[in-house]
Design an enzyme around this catalytic site. Sequence first.
Site, mmCIF file in Angstrom:
data_model
loop_
_atom_site.group_PDB
_atom_site.id
_atom_site.type_symbol
_atom_site.label_atom_id
_atom_site.label_comp_id
_atom_site.label_asym_id
_atom_site.label_seq_id
_atom_site.Cartn_x
_atom_site.Cartn_y
_atom_site.Cartn_z
ATOM 1 N N CYS A 1 48.347 83.246 55.009
ATOM 2 C CA CYS A 1 48.211 84.436 55.872
ATOM 3 C C CYS A 1 49.373 84.831 56.538
ATOM 4 C CB CYS A 1 47.602 84.251 57.598
ATOM 5 S SG CYS A 1 48.357 82.265 58.555
ATOM 6 N N ASP B 1 11.203 51.468 46.464
ATOM 7 C CA ASP B 1 12.186 51.499 48.306
ATOM 8 C C ASP B 1 11.127 52.018 49.153
ATOM 9 O OD1 ASP B 1 14.844 51.939 46.069
ATOM 10 O OD2 ASP B 1 14.970 53.743 46.904
ATOM 11 N N ALA B 2 10.093 52.515 48.798
ATOM 12 C CA ALA B 2 9.232 53.169 50.045
ATOM 13 C C ALA B 2 7.953 51.091 50.492
ATOM 14 C CB ALA B 2 8.077 53.902 49.776
ATOM 15 N N CYS C 1 49.598 75.159 58.583
ATOM 16 C CA CYS C 1 49.360 76.885 59.007
ATOM 17 C C CYS C 1 48.678 76.749 60.373
ATOM 18 C CB CYS C 1 48.782 77.381 57.976
ATOM 19 S SG CYS C 1 47.867 79.550 59.201
ATOM 20 N N ARG D 1 41.161 38.055 53.738
ATOM 21 C CA ARG D 1 42.784 37.916 52.713
ATOM 22 C C ARG D 1 44.045 37.450 53.716
ATOM 23 N NH1 ARG D 1 47.440 38.565 50.562
ATOM 24 N NH2 ARG D 1 47.513 36.251 48.457
ATOM 25 N N LYS E 1 41.106 30.780 34.281
ATOM 26 C CA LYS E 1 41.002 29.565 35.166
ATOM 27 C C LYS E 1 40.624 28.718 34.654
ATOM 28 C CE LYS E 1 39.386 32.962 38.833
ATOM 29 N NZ LYS E 1 38.551 32.539 40.257
ATOM 30 N N CYS F 1 53.080 81.118 55.391
ATOM 31 C CA CYS F 1 51.047 80.143 54.858
ATOM 32 C C CYS F 1 51.630 81.049 53.963
ATOM 33 C CB CYS F 1 49.897 80.888 55.850
ATOM 34 S SG CYS F 1 48.659 80.212 55.139
ATOM 35 N N ASP G 1 9.808 49.326 52.018
ATOM 36 C CA ASP G 1 10.971 50.397 54.111
ATOM 37 C C ASP G 1 9.439 49.463 54.182
ATOM 38 O OD1 ASP G 1 12.811 51.527 53.102
ATOM 39 O OD2 ASP G 1 12.663 53.405 53.397
ATOM 40 N N ASP H 1 39.182 45.022 41.255
ATOM 41 C CA ASP H 1 40.380 45.824 42.170
ATOM 42 C C ASP H 1 40.227 45.998 42.849
ATOM 43 O OD1 ASP H 1 42.705 46.500 42.547
ATOM 44 O OD2 ASP H 1 42.866 48.579 41.501
ATOM 45 N N GLU I 1 37.553 36.048 33.206
ATOM 46 C CA GLU I 1 36.494 36.689 34.196
ATOM 47 C C GLU I 1 37.334 37.697 34.958
ATOM 48 O OE1 GLU I 1 36.852 35.005 38.374
ATOM 49 O OE2 GLU I 1 35.444 32.868 37.763
ATOM 50 N N LEU J 1 47.711 35.428 42.829
ATOM 51 C CA LEU J 1 47.859 35.211 41.608
ATOM 52 C C LEU J 1 48.944 35.951 40.278
ATOM 53 C CD1 LEU J 1 43.734 36.262 40.055
ATOM 54 C CD2 LEU J 1 45.147 33.758 40.035
ATOM 55 N N CYS K 1 43.508 82.930 60.210
ATOM 56 C CA CYS K 1 43.870 82.581 58.755
ATOM 57 C C CYS K 1 43.121 82.514 57.795
ATOM 58 C CB CYS K 1 44.634 81.426 58.565
ATOM 59 S SG CYS K 1 44.830 81.274 56.090
ATOM 60 N N LYS L 1 46.618 40.789 33.199
ATOM 61 C CA LYS L 1 46.968 42.837 33.503
ATOM 62 C C LYS L 1 46.077 43.863 32.290
ATOM 63 C CE LYS L 1 47.672 43.511 38.129
ATOM 64 N NZ LYS L 1 48.095 43.563 38.852
ATOM 65 N N LYS M 1 39.078 40.994 36.655
ATOM 66 C CA LYS M 1 39.528 41.072 37.638
ATOM 67 C C LYS M 1 39.500 41.936 38.789
ATOM 68 C CE LYS M 1 44.684 40.371 39.791
ATOM 69 N NZ LYS M 1 44.174 41.397 40.831
ATOM 70 N N TYR N 1 33.368 35.290 43.585
ATOM 71 C CA TYR N 1 34.766 34.605 42.435
ATOM 72 C C TYR N 1 35.078 32.871 42.725
ATOM 73 C CZ TYR N 1 38.862 36.775 44.679
ATOM 74 O OH TYR N 1 39.775 36.813 46.297
HETATM 75 S S1 IVH Z 1 41.082 33.937 41.974
HETATM 76 C C1 IVH Z 1 43.801 31.121 44.089
HETATM 77 N N1 IVH Z 1 39.387 35.802 40.955
HETATM 78 O O1 IVH Z 1 42.725 39.669 42.866
HETATM 79 C C2 IVH Z 1 43.221 32.399 43.487
HETATM 80 N N2 IVH Z 1 40.846 36.220 42.475
HETATM 81 O O2 IVH Z 1 45.798 39.777 42.521
HETATM 82 C C3 IVH Z 1 42.300 33.074 43.966
HETATM 83 N N3 IVH Z 1 40.579 38.466 42.491
HETATM 84 O O3 IVH Z 1 43.817 38.068 45.970
HETATM 85 C C4 IVH Z 1 41.593 34.132 43.206
HETATM 86 N N4 IVH Z 1 39.335 39.445 41.253
HETATM 87 O O4 IVH Z 1 41.560 38.963 45.824
HETATM 88 C C5 IVH Z 1 40.199 35.135 41.357
HETATM 89 N N5 IVH Z 1 37.366 36.731 39.302
HETATM 90 C C6 IVH Z 1 38.852 36.641 40.155
HETATM 91 C C7 IVH Z 1 39.354 38.078 40.898
HETATM 92 C C8 IVH Z 1 40.392 37.948 41.842
HETATM 93 C C9 IVH Z 1 39.770 39.510 42.146
HETATM 94 C C10 IVH Z 1 41.780 39.054 43.330
HETATM 95 C C11 IVH Z 1 41.523 37.670 44.417
HETATM 96 C C12 IVH Z 1 43.245 37.870 45.378
HETATM 97 C C13 IVH Z 1 43.919 39.118 43.837
HETATM 98 C C14 IVH Z 1 45.315 38.800 43.092
#
Ligand code: IVH
Length: 672
Positions: free
Chosen positions: A407, A29-30, A422, A131, A286, A404, A33, A112, A108, A78, A427, A310, A110, A222
């Site tokens: 107090c 890191d140094a 409160c 989005r 996909k 409260c 920098d 969050d 892939e 999706l 307090c 999911k 997903k 993605y």
């Molecule tokens: S593909 C048309 N790939 O999940 C499809 N989406 O619930 C485009 N997301 O809006 C999405 N990981 O924000 C894709 N590996 C992944 C993802 C992913 C997370 C999110 C994305 C999407 C939402 C749908």
Amino acid sequence: MRTAIEDLRALIRQHEHKYYIENQPEISDAEFDVLMKKLEALEAATDAPIPSDSPTQRVGGGAVLGTRIPHRNPMLSLNNSYNEQELREFDERVRRLLEDIPVEYVTELKIDGLGVSLIYENGVLTRGLTRGDGEYGEDITDNLRTIRSVPLRLVETETPFPTVLEVRGEVFIPKDRLNDINVQREAEGEPPFANPRNAAAGSLRLQNASITASRPLDIFIYTLNHAEGVEFATHTASLELMKRWGLKCNQHTDCHKSIEDVQNYYERWVTERHELRYETDGIVVKVDRFSYQHELGATAKYPRWAIAYKFNAQQATTTIERIDVQVGRTGVLTPVGILEPVTLAGATITNATLHNEQEIQTKDIRIGDRIVLERAGDVIPKIVEVLTADRTGNEIAFVFPDRCPVCDTPVQRTEDEVAVRCVNMACVAQLKRRIAHYASRNALQIEGLGPATIDQLVDKELVRDVADLYALEVEPLSKLDRMGVPSAGNLVYQIEQSKTAPVEKVLFGLGIFHVGETVAELLIEHFLSLDVLSTVTPEEIESIDGIGPQIAESVVNFFSQNQSLLDNLRAAGLHCFKVETASIRPEASAVTASFFSGKTFVVTGSLEGMTRTEASKEIKARGGKVASSVTSKTDYLIAGEGAGSKYAKAVELDIPIIGAADFFEKLQHRDT
Ligand code: IVH
């Protein structure tokens, strides 16, 4: 021919890639920098404008939010599936529509987080959008630029950069970093984020890009949505090229010839996902070949060539043994369900926040109820259901206190807020929390002043506000439980030391609602002292980039009610109240001879080894003035790393710019 400055930018980009994208840094890191400092110095010394893709340009001024911009093509969502049967139905539909051609699927994780779109023109990042509603996104370019794993410029490959490239991906905050952010938010009197996803969403929508820059945001790309003039046969091939262009794609991607293999991938990640640094809420399946994707097309909402599969949320059932009410630093009363301990996603859960009175009423939560707990985003457990069918009749409805619990002051309910407060500033529960905040690591950093000591100091009425800490003496302190002379002596020493803390730390330590570390720095950078800050109007505060009416009102309110606290801190001898004289060195009285005297400066970017506040003080100590924005009245702009809009403004107005190195030199020579 590339100039030295361009070579250095390319070298820094390579190291950024190694560090933030490949997780394999080649230098310390140094050392990194040093390279950055060198680049800043070179950039400050040249007249050439600094290109927007220079590694020094990640953090600009404020963030321009709110502009709605149409997506090139809709950012679809999706369709979800939740079990093997639904997955098989997806596969059958795909094969039916494609008339039984053999299909390969990519799987892939997903992620969050939040879907975003990034646009690169000729390899340079020019725009970033949320989005939004799928049709229109919001311009968050300034904030996305601060994410170190988002390259400002792509890596060159044998495939020339498309004139326009649009990629889509997910921005997220690692699971283990959520706590840091929440500790800070709590210090600012803000409610904690329930999960990393909310934290990422909140961070991306901040008005001040330098606050976004302080959040540990990361990204996985993605989708290659559009690449002018470049053709690909498969999604897999596009991922490969995106990686070579230096974009960060997730490594846990596989290609499968059968839907059984897809199911295996899913089952593997049902358990292994807990070991990942980031939240995943399922997998995405996909169709790999683009020609098949086009053939399958999309409905109004979802593509037919992809599906989310999911993971089940982790749930557990337990009993609410009692409901406690905690009083926070700002007086907010929070009900907490004390639970019969239960294990959920690898952690033992003993309590769950019930948020507020309204939440208890809406969910009809009673003491003795059986409840279903879920770890939302696998971090903070929440009550998703009360098992009313299990009730025996012995459950007791909870009556939210009118006073409260600490107090006994009647609580206040405001119409526009669900919070019950409160409002007694004296307090003891609030006072204890305020002292703990004042002493905390990022504020006055008073080691040895933990909750057990604070409890005793307040309960024995040795301390009634933070200024009283400075009157504590060893002898009475040593009589406290678990104290003794050595610890008491050390504590007095630590408290004494804290008097030298910089003014922005003291301001943060005061625990003003909405004033976190960054806001405290911004306020001090602008107003320089607590004395000035305590006399300004909300309008003056709001004139600072990134500070809105809520903060301004809170600051003005605080100072109108706490003048005596300030007087007490001044009387205690905190150095920040005598800063003007403290930072003036003996020879500084000859201010008229200084380069700085009588001139107006604006300081921007970060200066090595010196905060902007310190720089402002040094300038003032030499007779100069410091302003917050560049205008025709500015004599010089002092530009450190990451100088952005102020730099551009100075160039536009033809105002001379001094780089960090030059500035330090001028500070040394009083008569230049
Ligand atoms: S593909 C048309 N790939 O999940 C499809 N989406 O619930 C485009 N997301 O809006 C999405 N990981 O924000 C894709 N590996 C992944 C993802 C992913 C997370 C999110 C994305 C999407 C939402 C749908």
